[in-house]
Scaffold this active site. Structure first.
Site, PDB file in Angstrom:
ATOM      1  N   LEU A  64       0.844  -1.211   0.000  1.00  0.00           N
ATOM      2  CA  LEU A  64       0.000   0.000   0.000  1.00  0.00           C
ATOM      3  C   LEU A  64       0.874   1.254   0.000  1.00  0.00           C
ATOM      4  N   THR A  65       1.670   1.392  -1.045  1.00  0.00           N
ATOM      5  CA  THR A  65       2.406   2.628  -1.274  1.00  0.00           C
ATOM      6  C   THR A  65       1.390   3.674  -1.738  1.00  0.00           C
ATOM      7  N   SER A 109       6.095   1.941 -10.513  1.00  0.00           N
ATOM      8  CA  SER A 109       5.729   1.807 -11.924  1.00  0.00           C
ATOM      9  C   SER A 109       5.785   3.109 -12.734  1.00  0.00           C
ATOM     10  N   THR A 122       7.416  -5.380 -18.830  1.00  0.00           N
ATOM     11  CA  THR A 122       6.960  -4.257 -19.657  1.00  0.00           C
ATOM     12  C   THR A 122       7.722  -4.182 -20.976  1.00  0.00           C
ATOM     13  N   ASP A 123       7.081  -3.597 -21.967  1.00  0.00           N
ATOM     14  CA  ASP A 123       7.773  -3.406 -23.258  1.00  0.00           C
ATOM     15  C   ASP A 123       8.911  -2.392 -23.139  1.00  0.00           C
ATOM     16  N   GLU A 124       8.923  -1.630 -22.026  1.00  0.00           N
ATOM     17  CA  GLU A 124       9.975  -0.616 -21.872  1.00  0.00           C
ATOM     18  C   GLU A 124      11.365  -1.228 -21.736  1.00  0.00           C
ATOM     19  N   TYR A 127      13.427   3.303 -14.185  1.00  0.00           N
ATOM     20  CA  TYR A 127      12.310   2.342 -14.104  1.00  0.00           C
ATOM     21  C   TYR A 127      12.528   1.163 -15.043  1.00  0.00           C
ATOM     22  N   LYS A 160      13.210  -2.884 -14.274  1.00  0.00           N
ATOM     23  CA  LYS A 160      12.344  -3.972 -14.765  1.00  0.00           C
ATOM     24  C   LYS A 160      13.160  -4.966 -15.595  1.00  0.00           C
ATOM     25  N   LYS A 177      -0.681   8.915 -14.335  1.00  0.00           N
ATOM     26  CA  LYS A 177      -0.374   8.401 -15.671  1.00  0.00           C
ATOM     27  C   LYS A 177      -1.194   9.158 -16.715  1.00  0.00           C
ATOM     28  N   PRO A 221      -0.998  18.947 -19.407  1.00  0.00           N
ATOM     29  CA  PRO A 221       0.431  19.063 -19.706  1.00  0.00           C
ATOM     30  C   PRO A 221       0.939  17.952 -20.619  1.00  0.00           C
ATOM     31  N   PRO A 254      12.990  13.742 -19.295  1.00  0.00           N
ATOM     32  CA  PRO A 254      14.374  13.394 -19.657  1.00  0.00           C
ATOM     33  C   PRO A 254      14.441  11.950 -20.169  1.00  0.00           C
TER      34      PRO A 254
HETATM   35  P1  NAD Z   1       0.714   0.541  -9.893  1.00  0.00           P
HETATM   36  O1  NAD Z   1       1.780   1.523  -9.549  1.00  0.00           O
HETATM   37  O2  NAD Z   1      -0.669   1.011 -10.151  1.00  0.00           O
HETATM   38  O3  NAD Z   1       0.617  -0.550  -8.722  1.00  0.00           O
HETATM   39  C1  NAD Z   1       1.735  -1.084  -8.094  1.00  0.00           C
HETATM   40  C2  NAD Z   1       1.272  -1.785  -6.809  1.00  0.00           C
HETATM   41  O4  NAD Z   1       2.426  -2.376  -6.193  1.00  0.00           O
HETATM   42  C3  NAD Z   1       0.650  -0.844  -5.777  1.00  0.00           C
HETATM   43  O5  NAD Z   1      -0.509  -1.415  -5.237  1.00  0.00           O
HETATM   44  C4  NAD Z   1       1.733  -0.708  -4.724  1.00  0.00           C
HETATM   45  O6  NAD Z   1       1.235  -0.472  -3.407  1.00  0.00           O
HETATM   46  C5  NAD Z   1       2.409  -2.078  -4.813  1.00  0.00           C
HETATM   47  N1  NAD Z   1       3.796  -2.041  -4.334  1.00  0.00           N
HETATM   48  C6  NAD Z   1       4.772  -1.158  -4.662  1.00  0.00           C
HETATM   49  N2  NAD Z   1       5.902  -1.441  -3.997  1.00  0.00           N
HETATM   50  C7  NAD Z   1       5.642  -2.546  -3.247  1.00  0.00           C
HETATM   51  C8  NAD Z   1       6.417  -3.337  -2.352  1.00  0.00           C
HETATM   52  N3  NAD Z   1       7.700  -3.022  -2.085  1.00  0.00           N
HETATM   53  N4  NAD Z   1       5.849  -4.398  -1.761  1.00  0.00           N
HETATM   54  C9  NAD Z   1       4.537  -4.707  -2.016  1.00  0.00           C
HETATM   55  N5  NAD Z   1       3.767  -4.001  -2.833  1.00  0.00           N
HETATM   56  C10 NAD Z   1       4.311  -2.924  -3.446  1.00  0.00           C
HETATM   57  O7  NAD Z   1       1.295  -0.275 -11.113  1.00  0.00           O
HETATM   58  P2  NAD Z   1       0.546  -0.933 -12.368  1.00  0.00           P
HETATM   59  O8  NAD Z   1       0.428   0.061 -13.427  1.00  0.00           O
HETATM   60  O9  NAD Z   1      -0.651  -1.658 -11.885  1.00  0.00           O
HETATM   61  O10 NAD Z   1       1.654  -1.984 -12.831  1.00  0.00           O
HETATM   62  C11 NAD Z   1       1.691  -3.301 -12.287  1.00  0.00           C
HETATM   63  C12 NAD Z   1       2.845  -4.061 -12.913  1.00  0.00           C
HETATM   64  O11 NAD Z   1       2.672  -4.128 -14.321  1.00  0.00           O
HETATM   65  C13 NAD Z   1       4.211  -3.414 -12.694  1.00  0.00           C
HETATM   66  O12 NAD Z   1       5.138  -4.434 -12.442  1.00  0.00           O
HETATM   67  C14 NAD Z   1       4.512  -2.702 -14.011  1.00  0.00           C
HETATM   68  O13 NAD Z   1       5.895  -2.638 -14.228  1.00  0.00           O
HETATM   69  C15 NAD Z   1       3.825  -3.631 -14.980  1.00  0.00           C
HETATM   70  N6  NAD Z   1       3.352  -3.011 -16.241  1.00  0.00           N
HETATM   71  C16 NAD Z   1       2.538  -1.904 -16.197  1.00  0.00           C
HETATM   72  C17 NAD Z   1       2.028  -1.377 -17.386  1.00  0.00           C
HETATM   73  C18 NAD Z   1       1.111  -0.177 -17.387  1.00  0.00           C
HETATM   74  O14 NAD Z   1       0.793   0.335 -18.456  1.00  0.00           O
HETATM   75  N7  NAD Z   1       0.648   0.305 -16.243  1.00  0.00           N
HETATM   76  C19 NAD Z   1       2.356  -1.992 -18.603  1.00  0.00           C
HETATM   77  C20 NAD Z   1       3.206  -3.103 -18.608  1.00  0.00           C
HETATM   78  C21 NAD Z   1       3.672  -3.608 -17.413  1.00  0.00           C
HETATM   79  O1  DAU Z   2       4.787   0.647 -21.825  1.00  0.00           O
HETATM   80  C1  DAU Z   2       4.459   0.146 -20.576  1.00  0.00           C
HETATM   81  C2  DAU Z   2       4.671   1.204 -19.525  1.00  0.00           C
HETATM   82  O2  DAU Z   2       3.645   2.174 -19.695  1.00  0.00           O
HETATM   83  C3  DAU Z   2       4.657   0.642 -18.102  1.00  0.00           C
HETATM   84  O3  DAU Z   2       5.752  -0.226 -17.955  1.00  0.00           O
HETATM   85  C4  DAU Z   2       4.724   1.767 -17.066  1.00  0.00           C
HETATM   86  O4  DAU Z   2       4.584   1.223 -15.759  1.00  0.00           O
HETATM   87  C5  DAU Z   2       3.581   2.726 -17.338  1.00  0.00           C
HETATM   88  O5  DAU Z   2       3.629   3.813 -16.420  1.00  0.00           O
HETATM   89  C6  DAU Z   2       3.636   3.244 -18.772  1.00  0.00           C
HETATM   90  O6  DAU Z   2       4.811   4.089 -18.970  1.00  0.00           O
HETATM   91  P1  DAU Z   2       4.753   5.454 -19.822  1.00  0.00           P
HETATM   92  O7  DAU Z   2       5.867   6.298 -19.408  1.00  0.00           O
HETATM   93  O8  DAU Z   2       4.571   5.157 -21.268  1.00  0.00           O
HETATM   94  O9  DAU Z   2       3.322   6.000 -19.273  1.00  0.00           O
HETATM   95  P2  DAU Z   2       2.838   7.470 -18.831  1.00  0.00           P
HETATM   96  O10 DAU Z   2       1.365   7.389 -18.641  1.00  0.00           O
HETATM   97  O11 DAU Z   2       3.666   8.017 -17.718  1.00  0.00           O
HETATM   98  O12 DAU Z   2       3.145   8.333 -20.131  1.00  0.00           O
HETATM   99  C7  DAU Z   2       2.578   7.994 -21.377  1.00  0.00           C
HETATM  100  C8  DAU Z   2       3.085   8.995 -22.396  1.00  0.00           C
HETATM  101  O13 DAU Z   2       2.510  10.278 -22.111  1.00  0.00           O
HETATM  102  C9  DAU Z   2       4.591   9.224 -22.359  1.00  0.00           C
HETATM  103  O14 DAU Z   2       5.075   9.421 -23.672  1.00  0.00           O
HETATM  104  C10 DAU Z   2       4.769  10.492 -21.538  1.00  0.00           C
HETATM  105  C11 DAU Z   2       3.497  11.279 -21.862  1.00  0.00           C
HETATM  106  N1  DAU Z   2       2.994  12.137 -20.771  1.00  0.00           N
HETATM  107  C12 DAU Z   2       2.791  11.586 -19.547  1.00  0.00           C
HETATM  108  C13 DAU Z   2       2.331  12.351 -18.501  1.00  0.00           C
HETATM  109  C14 DAU Z   2       2.127  11.753 -17.135  1.00  0.00           C
HETATM  110  C15 DAU Z   2       2.682  13.474 -21.012  1.00  0.00           C
HETATM  111  O15 DAU Z   2       2.838  13.969 -22.158  1.00  0.00           O
HETATM  112  N2  DAU Z   2       2.209  14.225 -19.986  1.00  0.00           N
HETATM  113  C16 DAU Z   2       2.030  13.733 -18.732  1.00  0.00           C
HETATM  114  O16 DAU Z   2       1.622  14.509 -17.818  1.00  0.00           O
END
Ligand code: NAD
Ligand code: DAU
Length: 339
Positions: A35-36, A85, A125-127, A153, A157, A192, A208, A277
């Site tokens: 629960l961060t 994340s 992740t694809d990153e 990040y 991963k 996000k 933004p 950056p």
């Molecule tokens: P999120 O940030 O919404 O959730 C992360 C969760 O992990 C939270 O509930 C947080 O409390 C918990 N957590 C963080 N640190 C912890 C710790 N030390 N111990 C226990 N719990 C902890 O993230 P999300 O977007 O749901 O992503 C979940 C997973 O999927 C991540 O591993 C991320 O890398 C991966 N992923 C995300 C995306 C995306 O688009 N969001 C895409 C591909 C992969």
């Molecule tokens: O591709 C998978 C990844 O997607 C996951 O592994 C990550 O956990 C997840 O956060 C996400 O990463 P991104 O960096 O792609 O997602 P984000 O929503 O932060 O940003 C999406 C795009 O939008 C990116 O090009 C940055 C841009 N952006 C983001 C924010 C928050 C903006 O232009 N303005 C913003 O305020």
């Protein structure tokens, strides 16, 4: 079967828990989450009413707590969602990302070895592949694309993925990895792109967009990601990596304009701000392997997914207003005030 879901109070983890209840009601789901700021018990309100569900608040890097839970629950499958994340936060505090994302993965795999889990699944992740140039739309990430990371990040991963593959080879741990593109849908934390734009547009606040808004992401509705993970952890081949994505590329500007159109808000809300950056240009997944081996295909197209997502944020204002009223205010001020 008992499935241990880490990070289940976050965005994708909570959607995954609901997916499991719907598609495998016979299974027991145990969730461990620290629960961060990103974890929210409100995401699990319905799950907490289910007899087949247990929630434990603990840190995945806490070896004692993790081992105690494995001893009590003897999970058959472990699915590791728990992570820091958000790319922008990793620029501010890389150390936290290394601790949770790498050492947390190690702790979970050590316990998985000790208690003989049938499958350890890493949600990646694809990153980890870095980015693709904008002028080469013919290029896609496949499972053999070299790891080439850009942010703390993605480096954390990728490190975790390498450790998972090392545990498979050295210790014979039965592992699998999915590498998915950008998800969107319910319970997405408003730091996000998509939920940030929805919640700000609803308040008529500026939106933004980093740089020129031409960076490309490959968007997937979260339920389709959950279906892919469920398939891979149950039926995917041991030791394998599966890319997950639905050929749904959009520039950030296109995504933001879609949000504005859905909400009936003016494009004049868009504000271009200083770029992230190391900002990755383009992500694009080739999902051929998971399709051919496991029959997975996305079922929700972008327009439908965005309509459902916007409707969810309109119907669940309290969920995000509670988040925006807390620590989030300082976060937004800190990250965006001098952009
Ligand atoms: P999120 O940030 O919404 O959730 C992360 C969760 O992990 C939270 O509930 C947080 O409390 C918990 N957590 C963080 N640190 C912890 C710790 N030390 N111990 C226990 N719990 C902890 O993230 P999300 O977007 O749901 O992503 C979940 C997973 O999927 C991540 O591993 C991320 O890398 C991966 N992923 C995300 C995306 C995306 O688009 N969001 C895409 C591909 C992969
Ligand atoms: O591709 C998978 C990844 O997607 C996951 O592994 C990550 O956990 C997840 O956060 C996400 O990463 P991104 O960096 O792609 O997602 P984000 O929503 O932060 O940003 C999406 C795009 O939008 C990116 O090009 C940055 C841009 N952006 C983001 C924010 C928050 C903006 O232009 N303005 C913003 O305020």
């Amino acid at each position: 079967m008992t499935i241990l879901v880490t990070g289940g109070a976050g965005f994708i983890g909570s959607n995954f828990i609901y997916y499991e209840f719907e598609h495998h009601p016979e299974d027991r789901v145990v969730c461990i989450d620290k629960l961060t700021y990103a974890g929210n018990l409100a995401n699990l309100e319905e799950a907490l009413k289910n007899d087949h569900f247990r929630f434990v608040r603990a840190d995945i890097t806490d070896r004692e707590a993790v081992e105690r839970l494995f001893e009590e629950e003897k999970p058959d499958i472990v699915v590791n969602f728990a992570a820091e994340s958000h790319v922008d936060r990793s620029v501010e505090d890389p150390g936290l990302f290394l601790r949770t994302n790498i050492l947390g993965t190690q702790t979970l795999m050590d316990a998985s070895r000790k208690y003989g889990v049938k499958r350890y699944h890493q949600v990646s992740t694809d990153e980890v592949y870095g980015d693709l140039p904008l002028d080469r739309p013919d290029l896609f990430f496949t499972e053999t694309t070299p790891i080439h990371t850009s942010s703390p990040y993605s480096a954390s991963k990728a490190s975790a993925d390498l450790l998972v593959l090392a545990y498979a080879r050295t210790f014979g741990l039965p592992v699998s990895i999915t590498r998915c593109s950008n998800n969107y849908g319910p319970y997405h934390f408003p730091e996000k792109l998509i939920p940030l734009m929805i919640t700000r547009a609803l308040a008529d606040e500026s939106l933004p967009v980093y740089g020129n808004g031409e960076n490309v992401r490959d968007w997937l509705y979260v339920e389709d990601h959950c279906a892919a993970i469920d398939l891979v952890m149950r039926k995917g081949r041991e030791g394998e990596i599966y890319n997950v994505g639905g050929h749904n590329e959009r520039t950030n500007l296109q995504v933001v304009k879609t949000v504005l159109k859905e909400l009936g808000k003016p494009e004049s809300l868009i504000t271009f701000v200083r770029d992230r950056p190391g900002h990755d240009q383009r992500y694009a997944i080739d999902p051929t392997k998971i399709h051919e081996e496991l029959g997975w295909l996305p079922t929700t197209d972008f327009d439908t997914g965005m309509r459902k997502t916007v409707a969810w944020y309109l119907d669940n204002r309290k969920w995000w207003q509670d988040i925006l009223a807390g620590e989030y205010q300082n976060y937004y001020q800190h990250m965006y005030s001098n952009r």
